[in-house]
Design a protein around this motif. Structure first.
Motif, short mmCIF file in Angstrom:
data_model
loop_
_atom_site.label_atom_id
_atom_site.label_comp_id
_atom_site.label_asym_id
_atom_site.label_seq_id
_atom_site.Cartn_x
_atom_site.Cartn_y
_atom_site.Cartn_z
N VAL A 82 35.50 17.37 25.30
CA VAL A 82 34.63 16.33 25.72
C VAL A 82 35.30 14.82 25.78
O VAL A 82 35.16 14.19 26.93
CB VAL A 82 33.32 16.17 24.89
N ARG A 83 35.94 14.43 24.78
CA ARG A 83 36.84 13.39 24.84
C ARG A 83 37.85 13.06 25.97
O ARG A 83 37.84 12.11 26.61
CB ARG A 83 37.34 12.90 23.55
N ALA A 84 38.36 14.19 26.30
CA ALA A 84 39.54 14.20 27.24
C ALA A 84 38.98 14.08 28.35
O ALA A 84 39.61 13.64 29.19
CB ALA A 84 40.47 15.54 27.10
N MET A 85 37.87 14.89 28.69
CA MET A 85 37.21 14.81 30.16
C MET A 85 36.66 13.34 30.24
O MET A 85 36.79 12.61 31.58
CB MET A 85 35.95 15.86 30.27
N ALA A 86 36.23 12.75 29.19
CA ALA A 86 35.43 11.28 29.28
C ALA A 86 36.81 10.57 29.66
O ALA A 86 36.64 9.41 30.46
CB ALA A 86 34.72 11.19 27.97
N ALA A 87 37.91 10.31 28.97
CA ALA A 87 38.87 9.76 29.21
C ALA A 87 39.46 9.73 30.78
O ALA A 87 40.05 8.84 31.21
CB ALA A 87 40.19 10.31 28.54
N TYR A 90 34.81 11.51 33.25
CA TYR A 90 33.76 12.74 33.20
C TYR A 90 32.91 12.41 31.97
O TYR A 90 33.23 12.96 31.06
CB TYR A 90 34.64 14.11 33.35
N GLU A 91 32.08 11.42 32.12
CA GLU A 91 31.44 11.22 31.01
C GLU A 91 29.79 11.69 31.28
O GLU A 91 29.68 11.76 32.30
CB GLU A 91 31.17 9.61 30.76
N ARG A 92 29.37 11.93 30.10
CA ARG A 92 27.85 12.51 30.09
C ARG A 92 27.82 13.89 31.06
O ARG A 92 26.77 13.71 31.72
CB ARG A 92 27.04 11.52 30.52
N LEU A 93 28.80 14.67 31.18
CA LEU A 93 28.52 15.93 31.65
C LEU A 93 27.43 16.72 30.84
O LEU A 93 27.32 16.52 29.74
CB LEU A 93 29.79 16.61 31.85
N SER A 94 26.89 17.63 31.57
CA SER A 94 25.73 18.54 31.05
C SER A 94 26.56 19.36 29.96
O SER A 94 27.72 19.99 30.32
CB SER A 94 24.81 19.10 31.78
N SER A 95 25.87 20.01 29.12
CA SER A 95 26.33 21.23 28.29
C SER A 95 26.88 22.15 28.99
O SER A 95 27.95 22.83 28.88
CB SER A 95 25.49 21.38 26.99
N PRO A 108 41.48 19.41 31.42
CA PRO A 108 42.13 18.03 31.65
C PRO A 108 43.26 17.86 32.39
O PRO A 108 43.36 17.18 33.50
CB PRO A 108 42.25 17.49 30.41
N GLU A 109 44.18 19.14 32.21
CA GLU A 109 45.47 19.00 32.98
C GLU A 109 45.12 19.29 34.35
O GLU A 109 45.74 19.04 35.34
CB GLU A 109 46.42 20.28 32.30
N ARG A 121 38.29 12.15 40.74
CA ARG A 121 36.70 12.06 40.41
C ARG A 121 36.31 13.29 41.17
O ARG A 121 34.93 12.99 41.77
CB ARG A 121 35.92 10.91 40.69
N VAL A 122 36.57 14.50 41.25
CA VAL A 122 36.07 15.61 41.71
C VAL A 122 34.81 15.92 40.98
O VAL A 122 34.87 15.82 39.81
CB VAL A 122 36.93 16.86 41.87
#
Length: 193
Positions: A82-87, A90-95, A108-109, A121-122
């Protein structure tokens, strides 16, 4: 509580699950009321406890459902993910999005490779579709080398679904068929032309 036997490299036994008596009250204080014995056992198996719940809450995921917590743990949608995607924005994605991304390898890669190719930002659903249908960074680079740059994501997916490859494009060129649009290439594959 375990009881078992072992002899000559073989073992057998039985266990009785004995939860920490403080677990259910602590989880209740975090909003998880009415945990059944099966819920507590499942949480133990998948290492879901108060610290994980608090860590997710600190990332903005308060009150995840029991099933969401289990699915996220099973598929590796961890706080680190979650942190890697937010960085990467991609913040606040649904579960559900997080789980789908993990299941299909939208890592993330993968996002960083797409960013480097100009796909920034796909949308999460598009990331998953790209992974499901094999739209890899290598495929995008190969298309660019063949003269197809900045192809829209839905077109990239359609190309992969219908088998439009760089080899197919070259075969057409070898037959004197050039300068086709992506839609025309897909149409030729669909209709076998």
């Amino acid at each position: 509580d375990c009881e078992g036997w072992a002899k000559a490299g073989s073992a057998s036994g039985h266990f009785t699950f004995m939860p920490d008596p403080g677990f259910a009250p602590e989880m209740r204080s975090l909003g998880y009321d009415g945990l059944t014995d099966e819920d507590v056992f499942t949480f133990a198996v998948f290492e879901i406890g108060p610290s994980l719940v608090k860590e997710f809450a600190g990332l903005g995921y308060e009150r995840l459902g029991k099933d969401d917590l289990v699915a996220m743990q099973i598929h590796g949608a961890t706080p680190e993910f979650v942190r890697a995607m937010a960085a990467l924005g991609y913040e606040r994605l649904s579960s559900d999005d997080l789980v789908a991304m993990r299941i299909h390898g939208a890592t993330p890669e993968f996002v960083r490779e797409l960013d480097a190719l100009g796909y920034r930002r796909v949308d999460a659903d598009d990331l998953v579709a790209m992974r499901i249908h094999g739209v890899s960074p290598a495929f995008i680079r190969d298309l660019a080398a063949a003269g197809y740059r900045d192809v829209a994501i839905d077109q990239l997916v359609a190309m992969r679904i219908h088998g439009v490859t760089v080899q197919f494009i070259q075969e057409l060129r070898d037959r004197g068929i050039t300068n086709l649009t992506v839609d025309e290439l897909v149409d030729r594959r669909i209709h076998g032309r």
